[in-house]
Design a protein around this motif. Structure first.
Motif, mmCIF file in Angstrom:
data_model
loop_
_atom_site.group_PDB
_atom_site.id
_atom_site.type_symbol
_atom_site.label_atom_id
_atom_site.label_comp_id
_atom_site.label_asym_id
_atom_site.label_seq_id
_atom_site.Cartn_x
_atom_site.Cartn_y
_atom_site.Cartn_z
ATOM 1 N N VAL A 17 0.557 -1.191 -0.186
ATOM 2 C CA VAL A 17 -0.019 -0.022 0.154
ATOM 3 C C VAL A 17 0.931 1.216 -0.050
ATOM 4 O O VAL A 17 0.374 2.096 -0.636
ATOM 5 N N GLY A 18 1.914 1.276 0.434
ATOM 6 C CA GLY A 18 2.892 2.152 0.722
ATOM 7 C C GLY A 18 3.174 3.180 -0.386
ATOM 8 O O GLY A 18 2.743 4.472 -0.156
ATOM 9 N N PRO A 19 3.411 2.979 -1.436
ATOM 10 C CA PRO A 19 3.619 3.701 -2.684
ATOM 11 C C PRO A 19 2.390 4.523 -3.246
ATOM 12 O O PRO A 19 2.523 5.690 -3.327
ATOM 13 N N LEU A 20 1.522 3.969 -3.054
ATOM 14 C CA LEU A 20 -0.157 4.430 -3.309
ATOM 15 C C LEU A 20 -0.371 5.338 -2.288
ATOM 16 O O LEU A 20 -1.015 6.608 -2.480
ATOM 17 N N TRP A 21 -0.048 4.943 -0.838
ATOM 18 C CA TRP A 21 -0.470 5.854 0.064
ATOM 19 C C TRP A 21 0.317 7.455 0.062
ATOM 20 O O TRP A 21 -0.267 8.319 0.457
ATOM 21 N N GLU A 22 1.433 7.029 -0.517
ATOM 22 C CA GLU A 22 2.242 8.204 -0.739
ATOM 23 C C GLU A 22 1.571 9.419 -1.441
ATOM 24 O O GLU A 22 1.615 10.501 -1.456
ATOM 25 N N LYS A 23 0.893 8.724 -2.670
ATOM 26 C CA LYS A 23 0.114 9.756 -3.633
ATOM 27 C C LYS A 23 -1.066 10.167 -2.880
ATOM 28 O O LYS A 23 -1.442 11.325 -3.221
ATOM 29 N N LEU A 24 -1.698 9.298 -2.201
ATOM 30 C CA LEU A 24 -2.988 10.041 -1.478
ATOM 31 C C LEU A 24 -2.574 10.928 -0.317
ATOM 32 O O LEU A 24 -3.176 12.140 -0.361
ATOM 33 N N LYS A 25 -1.139 10.945 0.178
ATOM 34 C CA LYS A 25 -0.737 11.657 1.156
ATOM 35 C C LYS A 25 -0.707 13.127 0.382
ATOM 36 O O LYS A 25 -0.983 14.364 0.738
ATOM 37 N N THR A 26 0.102 13.146 -0.778
ATOM 38 C CA THR A 26 0.169 14.318 -1.673
ATOM 39 C C THR A 26 -1.186 15.092 -2.156
ATOM 40 O O THR A 26 -1.483 16.223 -1.931
ATOM 41 N N HIS A 27 -2.087 14.085 -2.406
ATOM 42 C CA HIS A 27 -3.456 14.594 -2.741
ATOM 43 C C HIS A 27 -4.283 15.306 -1.479
ATOM 44 O O HIS A 27 -4.587 16.383 -1.665
#
Length: 153
Positions: A17-27
């Motif tokens: 999940v980590g790499p996708l979560w990083e994108k969510l965090k940016t969003h």
């Protein structure tokens, strides 16, 4: 275009999940009216610790296309039996085709199987699209939690 499949499991899948979560965090940081700096400073290790600290059950659903993780939904059930959609994200180029709803419904169906009667989730203030999305799934604001910005040093 190949079909999207799902990988489902527990906390052992959180690392994916980590790499996708990083994108969510940016969003989230881009849409937060007051807490962009705080959200940008969070780490996936912190978020994973938040998810695991409750000591309940964890379910991870990953949407996969051609070997690439393109979305996820993390749900938990607390020891007291409360279900929560903890985190949900779909890559931009996969939005609008029902993938987010499919991921959320998989987690909610798991909660049904576990006989969860109370479900909740949090939406970052300013993320109005998420409010509309979750409303379609039957979630409505019950209360509003207010946090104070840290004092400037």
């Amino acid at each position: 275009m190949s079909k999207v499949g799902f990988d489902t499991g527990g906390e052992e899948l959180l690392g994916r999940v980590g790499p996708l979560w990083e994108k969510l965090k940016t969003h989230h940081a881009a849409h937060s009216v007051h807490f962009s700096e705080f959200l940008a400073g969070r780490t996936f290790v912190d978020r994973t610790a938040d998810i695991l600290c409750h000591g309940g059950e964890v379910r991870v659903d990953l949407a996969v296309r051609s070997g690439r993780d393109v979305g996820y939904c993390v749900c938990t059930i607390s020891p007291s039996g409360t279900g929560e959609v903890d985190s949900l994200y779909v890559e931009e180029d996969f939005r609008g085709c029902g993938l987010g709803e499919a991921l959320a419904r998989r987690g909610l169906a798991w909660m049904d199987e576990k006989k969860v009667t109370r479900r909740s989730l949090s939406v970052v203030y300013g993320n109005d699209a998420a409010l509309a999305f979750y409303r379609r799934l039957g979630f409505y604001p019950r209360n509003i939690q207010l946090d104070q910005l840290p004092a400037s040093a």
